[in-house]
Design a protein around this motif. Structure first.
Motif, short mmCIF file in Angstrom:
data_model
loop_
_atom_site.label_atom_id
_atom_site.label_comp_id
_atom_site.label_asym_id
_atom_site.label_seq_id
_atom_site.Cartn_x
_atom_site.Cartn_y
_atom_site.Cartn_z
N LYS A 43 0.83 -1.22 0.00
CA LYS A 43 0.00 0.00 0.00
C LYS A 43 0.86 1.27 0.00
O LYS A 43 0.62 2.21 0.74
CB LYS A 43 -0.92 0.00 1.23
CG LYS A 43 -1.65 -1.31 1.48
CD LYS A 43 -2.59 -1.68 0.35
CE LYS A 43 -3.37 -2.94 0.69
NZ LYS A 43 -4.21 -3.42 -0.40
N ASP A 44 1.88 1.30 -0.86
CA ASP A 44 2.78 2.45 -0.87
C ASP A 44 2.42 3.46 -1.95
O ASP A 44 3.11 4.47 -2.11
CB ASP A 44 4.23 1.99 -1.03
CG ASP A 44 4.47 1.23 -2.33
OD1 ASP A 44 3.48 0.92 -3.03
OD2 ASP A 44 5.64 0.93 -2.63
N ASP A 45 1.37 3.21 -2.71
CA ASP A 45 0.95 4.15 -3.75
C ASP A 45 -0.51 4.52 -3.52
O ASP A 45 -0.83 5.62 -3.09
CB ASP A 45 1.15 3.53 -5.13
CG ASP A 45 0.66 4.43 -6.26
OD1 ASP A 45 0.57 5.65 -6.04
OD2 ASP A 45 0.37 3.92 -7.36
N ILE A 46 -1.40 3.59 -3.80
CA ILE A 46 -2.83 3.81 -3.55
C ILE A 46 -3.34 2.66 -2.70
O ILE A 46 -2.64 1.67 -2.49
CB ILE A 46 -3.62 3.88 -4.87
CG1 ILE A 46 -3.44 2.59 -5.69
CG2 ILE A 46 -3.22 5.10 -5.67
CD1 ILE A 46 -4.27 2.55 -6.96
N ASP A 47 -4.56 2.80 -2.20
CA ASP A 47 -5.20 1.67 -1.52
C ASP A 47 -6.55 1.42 -2.17
O ASP A 47 -6.96 2.14 -3.09
CB ASP A 47 -5.32 1.90 -0.01
CG ASP A 47 -6.16 3.12 0.33
OD1 ASP A 47 -7.16 3.39 -0.38
OD2 ASP A 47 -5.84 3.82 1.30
N GLY A 48 -7.22 0.39 -1.69
CA GLY A 48 -8.46 -0.04 -2.33
C GLY A 48 -9.51 1.06 -2.43
O GLY A 48 -10.28 1.11 -3.41
N SER A 49 -9.54 1.96 -1.45
CA SER A 49 -10.56 3.02 -1.45
C SER A 49 -10.33 4.05 -2.55
O SER A 49 -11.23 4.83 -2.88
CB SER A 49 -10.58 3.72 -0.09
OG SER A 49 -9.38 4.44 0.13
N GLN A 50 -9.13 4.06 -3.14
CA GLN A 50 -8.80 5.06 -4.16
C GLN A 50 -8.90 4.50 -5.58
O GLN A 50 -8.77 5.26 -6.55
CB GLN A 50 -7.38 5.58 -3.91
CG GLN A 50 -7.22 6.28 -2.57
CD GLN A 50 -5.77 6.54 -2.24
OE1 GLN A 50 -4.96 5.62 -2.17
NE2 GLN A 50 -5.43 7.80 -2.06
N VAL A 51 -9.10 3.20 -5.71
CA VAL A 51 -9.09 2.57 -7.04
C VAL A 51 -10.17 3.15 -7.94
O VAL A 51 -9.95 3.40 -9.13
CB VAL A 51 -9.24 1.04 -6.91
CG1 VAL A 51 -9.51 0.39 -8.27
CG2 VAL A 51 -7.98 0.43 -6.29
N GLY A 52 -11.37 3.40 -7.38
CA GLY A 52 -12.45 3.93 -8.19
C GLY A 52 -12.10 5.28 -8.81
O GLY A 52 -12.36 5.52 -10.00
N ASN A 53 -11.51 6.17 -8.02
CA ASN A 53 -11.12 7.48 -8.54
C ASN A 53 -10.04 7.36 -9.61
O ASN A 53 -10.08 8.07 -10.63
CB ASN A 53 -10.62 8.38 -7.42
CG ASN A 53 -11.75 9.02 -6.63
OD1 ASN A 53 -12.86 9.15 -7.13
ND2 ASN A 53 -11.47 9.39 -5.39
N VAL A 54 -9.07 6.47 -9.37
CA VAL A 54 -8.00 6.30 -10.34
C VAL A 54 -8.55 5.76 -11.66
O VAL A 54 -8.08 6.12 -12.74
CB VAL A 54 -6.90 5.36 -9.79
CG1 VAL A 54 -5.84 5.07 -10.85
CG2 VAL A 54 -6.24 5.98 -8.55
N PHE A 55 -9.58 4.91 -11.57
CA PHE A 55 -10.18 4.34 -12.78
C PHE A 55 -11.12 5.33 -13.48
O PHE A 55 -10.96 5.65 -14.66
CB PHE A 55 -10.94 3.06 -12.44
CG PHE A 55 -11.59 2.40 -13.62
CD1 PHE A 55 -10.83 1.66 -14.52
CD2 PHE A 55 -12.95 2.51 -13.85
CE1 PHE A 55 -11.43 1.05 -15.63
CE2 PHE A 55 -13.56 1.91 -14.94
CZ PHE A 55 -12.78 1.18 -15.83
N TRP A 56 -12.10 5.84 -12.73
CA TRP A 56 -13.15 6.65 -13.35
C TRP A 56 -12.70 8.08 -13.66
O TRP A 56 -13.12 8.67 -14.65
CB TRP A 56 -14.39 6.69 -12.47
CG TRP A 56 -15.16 5.40 -12.42
CD1 TRP A 56 -15.39 4.63 -11.31
CD2 TRP A 56 -15.81 4.74 -13.51
NE1 TRP A 56 -16.14 3.53 -11.64
CE2 TRP A 56 -16.42 3.56 -12.99
CE3 TRP A 56 -15.93 5.01 -14.86
CZ2 TRP A 56 -17.13 2.68 -13.78
CZ3 TRP A 56 -16.64 4.13 -15.66
CH2 TRP A 56 -17.24 2.98 -15.13
#
Length: 250
Positions: free
Chosen positions: A195-208
């Motif tokens: 978890k040194d870059d993003i975590d699961g809660s941020q995946v949606g923002n990175v994708f959408w």
């Protein structure tokens, strides 16, 4: 038992999921109503009527973790091999695609071709029995695809699915009171956190919002490597070094 497993027979796996649509407003009326029924239980506010703002925020925050409202955008896997001098290495590969059906077809084809023996081969992940495998199976069915043999577990008892290895379950030793994160176990066993870059809660923002599928795939691959390192620790083996990690180009 875990000491007796040949790590070259284990496929390490992790998935990344996002909401089915970018926002609650992008849902059609039917699915807005369906999320309206689901959201109070998700937020543990049973029987309450949520405001439009609360519905929209809860969809953004939580829809991705439910297979009925989310979708898979990346499946990363790691296969351990022995090179010519019998040194162990891990090959990391990601199936990442904005089209979920295509992603699942490619993954299923790989799984059936190389990991079709439920008696001698394994799939391993962290919390895989509670999240990754059920989510995968549900989305495979939603996309009207055939379940690979390794994931065809419908109606089977726990002792009939020994091909599924869960590193979180292996840490329980009979204690079912709490969830132990991969990040915490990485710290306990002394290998880098994924978890040194993003975590699961941020995946949606990175994708959408950022449209950066490659970044998500790299993050997912770190989870796979961390899971493999944890498995190595469980077997009391040395951790994999940087030169033992091979990333297959997507």
């Amino acid at each position: 038992m875990i000491d007796q497993i040949d790590v070259t027979k284990v496929l390490f796996l992790d998935i990344e999921t996002v909401s089915g649509q970018p926002t609650f407003a992008d849902l059609d009326e039917t699915f807005q109503d369906l999320w309206g029924y689901k959201a109070p239980s998700v937020l543990k506010r049973y029987g309450e009527e949520l405001s439009p703002e609360e519905l929209a925020q809860s969809y953004q925050d939580r829809a991705a973790i439910y297979a009925e409202f989310g979708k898979i955008i990346c499946i990363s896997v790691g296969a351990v091999i022995r090179d010519t001098d019998k040194r162990l290495k891990i090959r990391l590969k990601s199936f990442a695609n904005r089209d979920e059906k295509t992603l699942l077809q490619d993954f299923n084809a790989m799984l059936d071709q190389y990991y079709g023996d439920v008696f001698t081969q394994y799939i391993c992940g962290h919390n895989i029995k509670e999240f990754d495998v059920p989510y995968l199976c549900r989305r495979i069915i939603v996309n009207q695809l055939k379940l690979p043999r390794m994931l065809d577990i419908t109606g089977k008892k726990p002792w009939e699915t020994k091909q599924l290895l869960d590193t979180m379950e292996l840490w329980k030793f009979g204690d079912y009171k709490s969830y132990t994160s991969l990040k915490l176990l990485a710290g306990v066993f002394g290998f880098p956190t994924p978890k040194d870059d993003i975590d699961g809660s941020q995946v949606g923002n990175v994708f959408w919002k950022e449209d950066d599928l490659d970044r998500i795939a790299r993050y997912c691959e770190k989870d796979v490597l961390a899971t493999a390192q944890l498995f190595f620790r469980y077997q009391r083996k040395p951790l994999l070094e940087e030169d033992q990690v091979i990333v297959v180009e997507r």
